[in-house]
Design a protein around this motif. Sequence first.
Motif, PDB file in Angstrom:
ATOM      1  N   LEU A 111       6.524   0.353  -0.780  1.00  0.00           N
ATOM      2  CA  LEU A 111       5.186  -0.230  -0.954  1.00  0.00           C
ATOM      3  C   LEU A 111       4.113   0.666  -0.341  1.00  0.00           C
ATOM      4  CD1 LEU A 111       5.893  -4.003  -0.187  1.00  0.00           C
ATOM      5  CD2 LEU A 111       5.624  -2.911  -2.414  1.00  0.00           C
ATOM      6  N   ILE A 112       4.365   1.156   0.864  1.00  0.00           N
ATOM      7  CA  ILE A 112       3.401   2.045   1.527  1.00  0.00           C
ATOM      8  C   ILE A 112       3.182   3.302   0.700  1.00  0.00           C
ATOM      9  CG2 ILE A 112       3.031   3.517   3.547  1.00  0.00           C
ATOM     10  CD1 ILE A 112       4.508   1.360   5.186  1.00  0.00           C
ATOM     11  N   ALA A 113       4.270   3.869   0.161  1.00  0.00           N
ATOM     12  CA  ALA A 113       4.161   5.095  -0.632  1.00  0.00           C
ATOM     13  C   ALA A 113       3.356   4.858  -1.906  1.00  0.00           C
ATOM     14  CB  ALA A 113       5.570   5.606  -0.976  1.00  0.00           C
ATOM     15  N   LEU A 114       3.633   3.781  -2.633  1.00  0.00           N
ATOM     16  CA  LEU A 114       2.913   3.491  -3.880  1.00  0.00           C
ATOM     17  C   LEU A 114       1.442   3.208  -3.610  1.00  0.00           C
ATOM     18  CD1 LEU A 114       5.512   1.225  -5.730  1.00  0.00           C
ATOM     19  CD2 LEU A 114       4.760   3.504  -6.444  1.00  0.00           C
ATOM     20  N   LEU A 115       1.157   2.433  -2.580  1.00  0.00           N
ATOM     21  CA  LEU A 115      -0.235   2.092  -2.275  1.00  0.00           C
ATOM     22  C   LEU A 115      -1.011   3.319  -1.821  1.00  0.00           C
ATOM     23  CD1 LEU A 115      -2.231  -0.222  -2.149  1.00  0.00           C
ATOM     24  CD2 LEU A 115      -1.512  -0.672   0.200  1.00  0.00           C
ATOM     25  N   SER A 116      -0.384   4.180  -1.034  1.00  0.00           N
ATOM     26  CA  SER A 116      -1.057   5.401  -0.567  1.00  0.00           C
ATOM     27  C   SER A 116      -1.363   6.337  -1.733  1.00  0.00           C
ATOM     28  CB  SER A 116      -0.179   6.117   0.463  1.00  0.00           C
ATOM     29  OG  SER A 116       0.059   5.302   1.590  1.00  0.00           O
TER      30      SER A 116
ATOM     31  N   GLN B 221      14.297  -5.122   5.338  1.00  0.00           N
ATOM     32  CA  GLN B 221      12.997  -5.053   4.665  1.00  0.00           C
ATOM     33  C   GLN B 221      12.339  -3.689   4.731  1.00  0.00           C
ATOM     34  OE1 GLN B 221      11.444  -7.527   2.903  1.00  0.00           O
ATOM     35  NE2 GLN B 221      13.314  -8.737   3.152  1.00  0.00           N
ATOM     36  N   THR B 222      12.715  -2.848   5.687  1.00  0.00           N
ATOM     37  CA  THR B 222      12.020  -1.570   5.843  1.00  0.00           C
ATOM     38  C   THR B 222      12.149  -0.690   4.604  1.00  0.00           C
ATOM     39  OG1 THR B 222      13.984  -0.693   6.978  1.00  0.00           O
ATOM     40  CG2 THR B 222      12.187  -1.535   8.350  1.00  0.00           C
ATOM     41  N   GLY B 223      13.254  -0.812   3.882  1.00  0.00           N
ATOM     42  CA  GLY B 223      13.396  -0.037   2.645  1.00  0.00           C
ATOM     43  C   GLY B 223      12.335  -0.406   1.632  1.00  0.00           C
ATOM     44  N   LEU B 224      12.069  -1.708   1.484  1.00  0.00           N
ATOM     45  CA  LEU B 224      11.012  -2.164   0.580  1.00  0.00           C
ATOM     46  C   LEU B 224       9.630  -1.781   1.105  1.00  0.00           C
ATOM     47  CD1 LEU B 224      12.252  -5.754  -0.398  1.00  0.00           C
ATOM     48  CD2 LEU B 224      12.097  -3.763  -1.894  1.00  0.00           C
TER      49      LEU B 224
ATOM     50  N   PHE C  71       9.605  -9.770  -4.430  1.00  0.00           N
ATOM     51  CA  PHE C  71       9.413  -8.514  -5.159  1.00  0.00           C
ATOM     52  C   PHE C  71       8.061  -8.349  -5.850  1.00  0.00           C
ATOM     53  CE2 PHE C  71      14.123  -8.881  -5.181  1.00  0.00           C
ATOM     54  CZ  PHE C  71      14.403  -7.688  -4.533  1.00  0.00           C
ATOM     55  N   PHE C  72       7.201  -9.372  -5.822  1.00  0.00           N
ATOM     56  CA  PHE C  72       5.933  -9.230  -6.526  1.00  0.00           C
ATOM     57  C   PHE C  72       5.106  -8.043  -6.040  1.00  0.00           C
ATOM     58  CE2 PHE C  72       1.378 -10.474  -7.097  1.00  0.00           C
ATOM     59  CZ  PHE C  72       1.345 -10.248  -8.464  1.00  0.00           C
ATOM     60  N   PRO C  73       5.017  -7.782  -4.722  1.00  0.00           N
ATOM     61  CA  PRO C  73       4.236  -6.611  -4.301  1.00  0.00           C
ATOM     62  C   PRO C  73       4.731  -5.306  -4.921  1.00  0.00           C
ATOM     63  CG  PRO C  73       4.708  -8.017  -2.423  1.00  0.00           C
ATOM     64  CD  PRO C  73       5.540  -8.532  -3.561  1.00  0.00           C
ATOM     65  N   LEU C  74       6.032  -5.182  -5.093  1.00  0.00           N
ATOM     66  CA  LEU C  74       6.575  -3.954  -5.678  1.00  0.00           C
ATOM     67  C   LEU C  74       6.177  -3.835  -7.147  1.00  0.00           C
ATOM     68  CD1 LEU C  74       8.246  -1.465  -5.105  1.00  0.00           C
ATOM     69  CD2 LEU C  74      10.292  -2.756  -5.690  1.00  0.00           C
ATOM     70  N   PHE C  75       6.289  -4.925  -7.901  1.00  0.00           N
ATOM     71  CA  PHE C  75       5.832  -4.913  -9.291  1.00  0.00           C
ATOM     72  C   PHE C  75       4.329  -4.626  -9.354  1.00  0.00           C
ATOM     73  CE2 PHE C  75       9.826  -7.052 -10.062  1.00  0.00           C
ATOM     74  CZ  PHE C  75      10.124  -6.800 -11.391  1.00  0.00           C
ATOM     75  N   LEU C  76       3.562  -5.253  -8.467  1.00  0.00           N
ATOM     76  CA  LEU C  76       2.109  -5.128  -8.469  1.00  0.00           C
ATOM     77  C   LEU C  76       1.671  -3.692  -8.228  1.00  0.00           C
ATOM     78  CD1 LEU C  76      -0.563  -6.886  -8.464  1.00  0.00           C
ATOM     79  CD2 LEU C  76      -0.408  -6.768  -5.980  1.00  0.00           C
ATOM     80  N   PHE C  77       2.134  -3.094  -7.122  1.00  0.00           N
ATOM     81  CA  PHE C  77       1.708  -1.744  -6.784  1.00  0.00           C
ATOM     82  C   PHE C  77       2.301  -0.714  -7.747  1.00  0.00           C
ATOM     83  CE2 PHE C  77       1.309  -3.373  -2.199  1.00  0.00           C
ATOM     84  CZ  PHE C  77      -0.008  -3.758  -2.428  1.00  0.00           C
ATOM     85  N   GLY C  78       3.514  -0.986  -8.251  1.00  0.00           N
ATOM     86  CA  GLY C  78       4.116  -0.071  -9.224  1.00  0.00           C
ATOM     87  C   GLY C  78       3.324  -0.025 -10.517  1.00  0.00           C
ATOM     88  N   ALA C  79       2.925  -1.189 -11.024  1.00  0.00           N
ATOM     89  CA  ALA C  79       2.141  -1.240 -12.258  1.00  0.00           C
ATOM     90  C   ALA C  79       0.761  -0.619 -12.061  1.00  0.00           C
ATOM     91  CB  ALA C  79       2.003  -2.687 -12.733  1.00  0.00           C
TER      92      ALA C  79
ATOM     93  N   PRO D  47       0.265  13.002  -6.412  1.00  0.00           N
ATOM     94  CA  PRO D  47       0.636  11.591  -6.198  1.00  0.00           C
ATOM     95  C   PRO D  47       2.120  11.319  -6.378  1.00  0.00           C
ATOM     96  CG  PRO D  47      -0.641  11.854  -8.226  1.00  0.00           C
ATOM     97  CD  PRO D  47      -0.759  13.131  -7.468  1.00  0.00           C
ATOM     98  N   LEU D  48       2.791  12.050  -7.272  1.00  0.00           N
ATOM     99  CA  LEU D  48       4.236  11.867  -7.425  1.00  0.00           C
ATOM    100  C   LEU D  48       4.979  12.334  -6.181  1.00  0.00           C
ATOM    101  CD1 LEU D  48       4.893  13.016 -11.109  1.00  0.00           C
ATOM    102  CD2 LEU D  48       4.117  10.806 -10.252  1.00  0.00           C
ATOM    103  N   VAL D  49       4.554  13.474  -5.640  1.00  0.00           N
ATOM    104  CA  VAL D  49       5.162  13.982  -4.413  1.00  0.00           C
ATOM    105  C   VAL D  49       4.905  13.016  -3.260  1.00  0.00           C
ATOM    106  CG1 VAL D  49       5.112  15.856  -2.718  1.00  0.00           C
ATOM    107  CG2 VAL D  49       4.999  16.378  -5.167  1.00  0.00           C
ATOM    108  N   MET D  50       3.719  12.403  -3.247  1.00  0.00           N
ATOM    109  CA  MET D  50       3.391  11.446  -2.197  1.00  0.00           C
ATOM    110  C   MET D  50       4.330  10.240  -2.238  1.00  0.00           C
ATOM    111  SD  MET D  50      -0.789  11.331  -2.137  1.00  0.00           S
ATOM    112  CE  MET D  50      -0.802  10.043  -0.879  1.00  0.00           C
ATOM    113  N   VAL D  51       4.611   9.743  -3.442  1.00  0.00           N
ATOM    114  CA  VAL D  51       5.467   8.565  -3.558  1.00  0.00           C
ATOM    115  C   VAL D  51       6.845   8.838  -2.972  1.00  0.00           C
ATOM    116  CG1 VAL D  51       6.665   7.046  -5.190  1.00  0.00           C
ATOM    117  CG2 VAL D  51       4.256   7.557  -5.524  1.00  0.00           C
ATOM    118  N   ILE D  52       7.467   9.939  -3.394  1.00  0.00           N
ATOM    119  CA  ILE D  52       8.812  10.262  -2.895  1.00  0.00           C
ATOM    120  C   ILE D  52       8.771  10.689  -1.430  1.00  0.00           C
ATOM    121  CG2 ILE D  52      10.826  11.717  -3.234  1.00  0.00           C
ATOM    122  CD1 ILE D  52      10.316   9.699  -5.470  1.00  0.00           C
ATOM    123  N   GLY D  53       7.789  11.530  -1.072  1.00  0.00           N
ATOM    124  CA  GLY D  53       7.709  12.058   0.293  1.00  0.00           C
ATOM    125  C   GLY D  53       7.411  10.981   1.329  1.00  0.00           C
TER     126      GLY D  53
END
Length: 463
Positions: A283-288, A276-279, A63-71, A240-246
């Motif tokens: 990650l792709i959405a947050l990084l984009s 893993q595809t859900g995670l 889960f570190f990538p999710l914490f990293l990109f989320g922060a 950017p919020l729309v990008m994350v969800i979309g």
Amino acid sequence: MSTLAIVVSLLLLMYLAYRGITVLLLAPLMAALAVILSGDIAYLLPIYTDTFMQALGGYVIQFFPLFLFGALFGQLMADSGAAQAIAQGIVTRIGRRHVVLTVVMACALLTYGGVSLFVVAFAIYPIGRELFRQADIPKRLIPAAIALGAFTFTMTALPGTPAIQNAIPIPYFETNSFAAPGLGIIAGLIMLGLGSVYLQTRVNKAAANGEGYGHHTEREAPLDDSEASSNMSLALALIPLVMVIGLNALFTYGVFPALDLGYIDAAFDNVSSSGQTGLWSILIALLSASAWLMVTRWRHWLDLKATVNKGIFGSLLPIFNTASEVGYGAVIAGLAGFALIRDAVLNVSPDNPLISEALAMSVLAGITGSSSGGLSIALDTLGAEYLAMAEAAGISPELMHRVATLAAGGMDTLPHSGAVITLLAICGLTHRQSYANVAMVTIVLPIVALISVITLGTLFGSF
């Protein structure tokens, strides 16, 4: 003795965490105490180096990538001025006559878009403070308004939310962040609707009693990047919020299902693409969205390097706090006394594992004072059993996912919760002044929503 040792260590963990001692130290110490009291002192060192650290490391790896990109995304939203622009835009559109709803919706929009609840609390408090002061509404209600918007339905209920609580069940149940969307929306509406009504009744009662904002020594926050940056329009801030969800939805339902990922399963022995595809989608959405903010605001950053560093470093404490709690849970799960506790929890409702799962998540989230910590411990120790029970009972894994997240988001805000303590510190208020209302909107009402989802899911299945 082993069961008693577990109970003693859990109570001490809860009490000492409330007293402000870091979980990074408490988790291994309380795990060691449980081992010693259980009579397994001879195995103490290998249990620490193997069981505790293996579980901690496994959680970080997953889960570190999710914490990293989320922060990182949250910090970029704050320092770019986007969070401030969204909050001000909501104030303009909802109006100052609906102060509580304005604060709730500002927090909800930001957290649903992927901004950390702590970043949101820091960003929204100054705005909420001025709105409450101008409307002469008691300041003691601000924490509850922020908590309703940031700590409840956007964290655990709404489909697609990138909150870590909504991501943790994915690899255990092989689901995605949009699990049981209809039930999630119903739970979200229950929390938002009842919470808003409750807070408005508190406002009306205070007005009837002649209670206003009150006299407080305000601690003005220093000027930060979000305030110093050039103004951003609401439309631009929302992108950017729309990008994350979309993008999350696009990759979850469009891109990955259309790809043949069998080559990944063949190349990596320990990787299941279906789990893993859900995670990966999150990650792709947050990084984009983070990249979009960096590029489009390129000329407006006061110090982009400092913002990126602050976001990256800000991910370290949360991930290791939660991972340490997972390590603690792994040690407890290996003790003989845990078998009795596990069997008792699993047999609470043998015919309906949803009830047993909800109880396990709620209790552990309450003990640890953390929804992500309690959820991680419970699924790491009981996830396989719950999945098997769900399959035997014909219950959808998506329903198990949604019930798990909702349950973890109820008892997690007991008085010793780090999120509650931080929120009250930001607002300059005490538990005595504000906690009762915080508890109502973050514990009582989420439990009502949880019971509703379990009832509907039992009657109609996942939808």
